[in-house]
Design a protein around this motif. Structure first.
Motif, PDB file in Angstrom:
ATOM      1  N   ASP A 170       0.763  -1.179  -0.236  1.00 21.58           N
ATOM      2  CA  ASP A 170       0.208  -0.292  -0.032  1.00 21.58           C
ATOM      3  C   ASP A 170       0.922   1.498  -0.086  1.00 21.58           C
ATOM      4  OD1 ASP A 170      -1.901   2.050   0.461  1.00 21.58           O
ATOM      5  OD2 ASP A 170      -2.622   0.983   2.083  1.00 21.58           O
ATOM      6  N   LEU A 171       0.934   1.999  -1.111  1.00 18.97           N
ATOM      7  CA  LEU A 171       1.717   3.254  -1.401  1.00 18.97           C
ATOM      8  C   LEU A 171       1.013   4.387  -1.011  1.00 18.97           C
ATOM      9  CD1 LEU A 171       3.594   1.799  -4.381  1.00 18.97           C
ATOM     10  CD2 LEU A 171       4.397   1.802  -2.162  1.00 18.97           C
ATOM     11  N   SER A 172      -0.078   4.223  -0.662  1.00 18.66           N
ATOM     12  CA  SER A 172      -1.072   5.400  -0.647  1.00 18.66           C
ATOM     13  C   SER A 172      -0.668   6.532   0.104  1.00 18.66           C
ATOM     14  CB  SER A 172      -2.580   5.141  -0.294  1.00 18.66           C
ATOM     15  OG  SER A 172      -2.401   4.502   0.807  1.00 18.66           O
ATOM     16  N   ASN A 173       0.045   6.385   1.182  1.00 20.32           N
ATOM     17  CA  ASN A 173       0.541   7.541   2.210  1.00 20.32           C
ATOM     18  C   ASN A 173       1.903   7.801   1.585  1.00 20.32           C
ATOM     19  OD1 ASN A 173      -1.762   7.533   3.732  1.00 20.32           O
ATOM     20  ND2 ASN A 173      -0.894   5.734   4.895  1.00 20.32           N
ATOM     21  N   ALA A 174       2.403   7.301   0.944  1.00 20.85           N
ATOM     22  CA  ALA A 174       3.897   7.623   0.363  1.00 20.85           C
ATOM     23  C   ALA A 174       3.932   8.660  -0.555  1.00 20.85           C
ATOM     24  CB  ALA A 174       4.665   6.521   0.079  1.00 20.85           C
ATOM     25  N   THR A 175       3.237   9.663  -0.435  1.00 18.14           N
ATOM     26  CA  THR A 175       2.917  10.865  -1.639  1.00 18.14           C
ATOM     27  C   THR A 175       4.134  11.406  -2.195  1.00 18.14           C
ATOM     28  OG1 THR A 175       2.551  12.502   0.254  1.00 18.14           O
ATOM     29  CG2 THR A 175       0.594  11.224  -0.865  1.00 18.14           C
ATOM     30  N   LYS A 176       5.320  11.163  -1.671  1.00 22.81           N
ATOM     31  CA  LYS A 176       6.532  11.832  -2.127  1.00 22.81           C
ATOM     32  C   LYS A 176       7.315  10.832  -3.233  1.00 22.81           C
ATOM     33  CE  LYS A 176       7.721  15.015   1.621  1.00 22.81           C
ATOM     34  NZ  LYS A 176       8.667  15.449   2.435  1.00 22.81           N
ATOM     35  N   LEU A 177       6.631   9.589  -3.486  1.00 22.28           N
ATOM     36  CA  LEU A 177       7.054   8.856  -4.276  1.00 22.28           C
ATOM     37  C   LEU A 177       7.459   9.155  -5.716  1.00 22.28           C
ATOM     38  CD1 LEU A 177       7.599   5.699  -3.588  1.00 22.28           C
ATOM     39  CD2 LEU A 177       5.364   5.140  -4.955  1.00 22.28           C
ATOM     40  N   LEU A 229      -0.263  -0.961  -7.818  1.00 24.51           N
ATOM     41  CA  LEU A 229      -0.143   0.139  -8.511  1.00 24.51           C
ATOM     42  C   LEU A 229      -1.624   1.001  -8.360  1.00 24.51           C
ATOM     43  CD1 LEU A 229       1.497  -0.510 -12.246  1.00 24.51           C
ATOM     44  CD2 LEU A 229       2.398   0.626 -10.039  1.00 24.51           C
ATOM     45  N   LYS A 230      -2.638   0.359  -8.045  1.00 29.47           N
ATOM     46  CA  LYS A 230      -3.930   1.047  -7.681  1.00 29.47           C
ATOM     47  C   LYS A 230      -3.849   1.826  -6.465  1.00 29.47           C
ATOM     48  CE  LYS A 230      -6.935  -2.171 -10.150  1.00 29.47           C
ATOM     49  NZ  LYS A 230      -7.948  -3.243 -10.308  1.00 29.47           N
ATOM     50  N   THR A 231      -2.770   1.542  -5.742  1.00 29.08           N
ATOM     51  CA  THR A 231      -2.650   2.514  -4.287  1.00 29.08           C
ATOM     52  C   THR A 231      -2.100   3.706  -4.686  1.00 29.08           C
ATOM     53  OG1 THR A 231      -0.596   1.743  -3.818  1.00 29.08           O
ATOM     54  CG2 THR A 231      -2.612   0.282  -3.039  1.00 29.08           C
ATOM     55  N   ILE A 232      -1.406   3.931  -5.962  1.00 27.02           N
ATOM     56  CA  ILE A 232      -1.086   5.243  -6.453  1.00 27.02           C
ATOM     57  C   ILE A 232      -2.205   6.236  -6.606  1.00 27.02           C
ATOM     58  CG2 ILE A 232       0.460   6.382  -7.985  1.00 27.02           C
ATOM     59  CD1 ILE A 232       2.164   4.050  -8.064  1.00 27.02           C
ATOM     60  N   LEU A 233      -2.229   7.301  -6.084  1.00 24.96           N
ATOM     61  CA  LEU A 233      -3.623   8.289  -6.172  1.00 24.96           C
ATOM     62  C   LEU A 233      -3.045   9.737  -6.756  1.00 24.96           C
ATOM     63  CD1 LEU A 233      -4.453   7.503  -2.528  1.00 24.96           C
ATOM     64  CD2 LEU A 233      -5.369   6.481  -4.596  1.00 24.96           C
ATOM     65  N   PRO A 234      -4.090  10.424  -7.128  1.00 25.62           N
ATOM     66  CA  PRO A 234      -3.755  11.762  -7.692  1.00 25.62           C
ATOM     67  C   PRO A 234      -2.704  12.636  -6.843  1.00 25.62           C
ATOM     68  CG  PRO A 234      -5.977  11.191  -7.816  1.00 25.62           C
ATOM     69  CD  PRO A 234      -5.463  10.324  -7.101  1.00 25.62           C
ATOM     70  N   GLU A 235      -2.686  12.248  -5.333  1.00 29.79           N
ATOM     71  CA  GLU A 235      -1.776  13.017  -4.369  1.00 29.79           C
ATOM     72  C   GLU A 235      -0.332  12.557  -4.855  1.00 29.79           C
ATOM     73  OE1 GLU A 235      -4.399  11.336  -3.686  1.00 29.79           O
ATOM     74  OE2 GLU A 235      -5.660  12.841  -2.516  1.00 29.79           O
ATOM     75  N   HIS A 236       0.105  11.899  -5.633  1.00 28.28           N
ATOM     76  CA  HIS A 236       1.360  11.315  -5.941  1.00 28.28           C
ATOM     77  C   HIS A 236       1.770  12.213  -7.107  1.00 28.28           C
ATOM     78  CE1 HIS A 236       0.174   7.629  -3.511  1.00 28.28           C
ATOM     79  NE2 HIS A 236       1.403   7.487  -3.508  1.00 28.28           N
ATOM     80  N   ARG A 237       2.061  13.524  -6.805  1.00 30.24           N
ATOM     81  CA  ARG A 237       2.343  14.413  -7.858  1.00 30.24           C
ATOM     82  C   ARG A 237       3.800  14.158  -8.278  1.00 30.24           C
ATOM     83  NH1 ARG A 237      -0.555  17.311  -3.918  1.00 30.24           N
ATOM     84  NH2 ARG A 237      -2.816  17.744  -4.625  1.00 30.24           N
ATOM     85  N   ASP A 238       4.650  13.739  -7.454  1.00 32.90           N
ATOM     86  CA  ASP A 238       5.999  13.542  -7.825  1.00 32.90           C
ATOM     87  C   ASP A 238       6.304  12.352  -8.531  1.00 32.90           C
ATOM     88  OD1 ASP A 238       6.600  16.105  -6.485  1.00 32.90           O
ATOM     89  OD2 ASP A 238       6.898  14.912  -4.540  1.00 32.90           O
ATOM     90  N   LEU A 239       5.282  11.506  -8.856  1.00 30.43           N
ATOM     91  CA  LEU A 239       5.819  10.209  -9.395  1.00 30.43           C
ATOM     92  C   LEU A 239       6.276  10.487 -10.991  1.00 30.43           C
ATOM     93  CD1 LEU A 239       5.586   7.173  -9.126  1.00 30.43           C
ATOM     94  CD2 LEU A 239       3.355   7.259 -10.292  1.00 30.43           C
ATOM     95  N   GLN A 240       7.239   9.957 -11.381  1.00 29.06           N
ATOM     96  CA  GLN A 240       7.882  10.139 -12.586  1.00 29.06           C
ATOM     97  C   GLN A 240       8.207   8.796 -13.279  1.00 29.06           C
ATOM     98  OE1 GLN A 240      11.801  11.937 -11.517  1.00 29.06           O
ATOM     99  NE2 GLN A 240      10.711  13.916 -10.815  1.00 29.06           N
ATOM    100  N   LYS A 241       8.568   7.674 -12.762  1.00 32.50           N
ATOM    101  CA  LYS A 241       9.049   6.505 -13.357  1.00 32.50           C
ATOM    102  C   LYS A 241       8.082   5.109 -12.543  1.00 32.50           C
ATOM    103  CE  LYS A 241      13.149   6.552 -15.006  1.00 32.50           C
ATOM    104  NZ  LYS A 241      14.594   6.376 -14.678  1.00 32.50           N
ATOM    105  N   ILE A 242       7.837   4.259 -13.787  1.00 32.02           N
ATOM    106  CA  ILE A 242       7.390   2.828 -13.297  1.00 32.02           C
ATOM    107  C   ILE A 242       7.999   1.848 -14.089  1.00 32.02           C
ATOM    108  CG2 ILE A 242       5.737   1.187 -13.059  1.00 32.02           C
ATOM    109  CD1 ILE A 242       3.634   3.654 -12.874  1.00 32.02           C
TER     110      ILE A 242
END
Length: 365
Positions: free
Chosen positions: A234-241, A259-272
């Protein structure tokens, strides 16, 4: 009378720094002049491997005074086989006394020495390194203390703000329990995980949760999927990911659910990044043919992953890298049709990727 020619200090520093990863050249620099030695030592002793108790005793014999030894240059301290060393040394403080500026600690051990290092010894060592940021623990390093840990008294701990790599074939409970108990907390930015039981999965989740405010990178080793059922990270709280990486034999459902635990709050996400190993070469233009080849349930799992990758790309403009063997690419094009059609994935082959031999971490940019 002409004075001895000397390079300006900034030019000397530039030359030596340029050779920082060439130990043989650095050793040659030491023979040029005494004035070259101090700067050269900074790089020659930056990374030290102690493979045996004899190595450690030799260090103490050559450099008996910790205050004047080159140990203060050491930033990475590696124990390729830690068991025999700890069996011959009483206490982590004595072990690392010359190496107080270490920021990365790596420990690995052969399978034959299961109880080589107890968690109390390990944390005594960790707490003796005031600048420590990165911890890399390899196979069979941590044995179990009798009873439930931690058996040490938590005290002022190092920053631990770099990378935690756990690739253990033994349980990680004692390690995690001790890390969570450290008085200054843990602030890791990167996690590399592989574990061997459902209980270890729970401990891994506890680490993710504790570092949710600082976590930027998570890598999940493919071996974890052999021990996990429907559990997900569950990565939902790791919003700096910023990046997520998966190694897998195709347990696609597990990856999709994570990957479904990645939310709109993950604004810094750059790569999978996904390292894939489909069991068979699969190529079919018609969905019905594909269903017959892989099975309807497997086909649905891949279509779910395909849809989730497209959603993440649309929401975050994330770079998606798929890494595999050359002869598997047609399979991926068939199994991820929408992502392939939109051109949102970058396909790389293993031959084009360099790997860290200890952590299996990919090194491509």
């Amino acid at each position: 009378m002409m004075s001895d020619p000397r390079l300006p200090p900034e030019i000397l520093d530039y030359i030596v720094d340029f050779l920082h990863n060439k130990p043989q050249r650095l050793k040659m620099c030491c023979l040029v002049a005494k004035s070259w030695v101090p700067r050269t030592k900074k790089h020659l002793f930056k990374r030290i491997e102690i493979s045996s108790l004899v190595d450690l005793e030799t260090w103490w014999k050559v450099f008996p005074d910790p205050d004047s030894s080159p140990g203060h240059h050491v930033r990475s301290l590696i124990f390729p086989c830690v068991g025999p060393i700890f069996s011959g040394v009483a206490g982590g403080c004595n072990l690392v006394r010359p190496f107080t500026n270490v920021v990365r600690l790596g420990m690995w051990c052969d399978k034959g020495i299961f109880n080589a290092l107890t968690s109390s010894q390990f944390f005594e060592l960790v707490c003796s390194l005031p600048l420590l940021e990165d911890i890399d623990l390899g196979v069979w390093v941590i044995g179990s203390d009798y009873g439930h840990g931690p058996v040490f008294e938590p005290r002022a701990s190092p920053p631990l703000a770099g990378t935690l790599s756990l690739s253990l074939a033994a349980e990680i409970g004692d390690v995690t329990r001790g890390l969570l108990a450290l008085s200054n907390g843990i602030h890791f930015r990167k996690f590399v995980f592989a574990w061997s039981s459902e209980e270890d999965y729970q401990w891994a989740m506890a680490l993710v949760e504790r570092c949710s405010d600082t976590l930027e990178y998570v890598e999940i080793d493919r071996n974890v999927l052999e021990y996990s059922s429907e559990a997900l990270i569950d990565l939902s709280n790791a919003t700096k990911l910023r990046e997520v990486a998966f190694w897998f034999r195709p347990d696609v459902n597990w990856i999709t659910n994570t990957l479904k635990t990645i939310l709109p709050e993950h604004r810094d996400l750059q790569k999978i990044s996904i390292y894939f190993e489909p069991h068979h070469d699969i190529f079919a233009d018609d969905p019905e043919d594909l269903k017959r080849v892989v099975g309807e349930w497997t086909y649905k799992q891949w279509m779910d992953l395909d849809g989730r990758l497209v959603q993440l790309w649309e929401a975050h403009a994330v770079c998606i890298k798929l890494v595999g063997a050359r002869n598997k690419f047609k399979s991926v094009i068939s199994l991820l049709p929408e992502a392939a059609k939109r051109g949102i994935v970058q396909l790389l082959i293993y031959a084009e990727v360099e790997f860290d031999s200890k952590t299996h971490r990919r090194l491509y940019s």
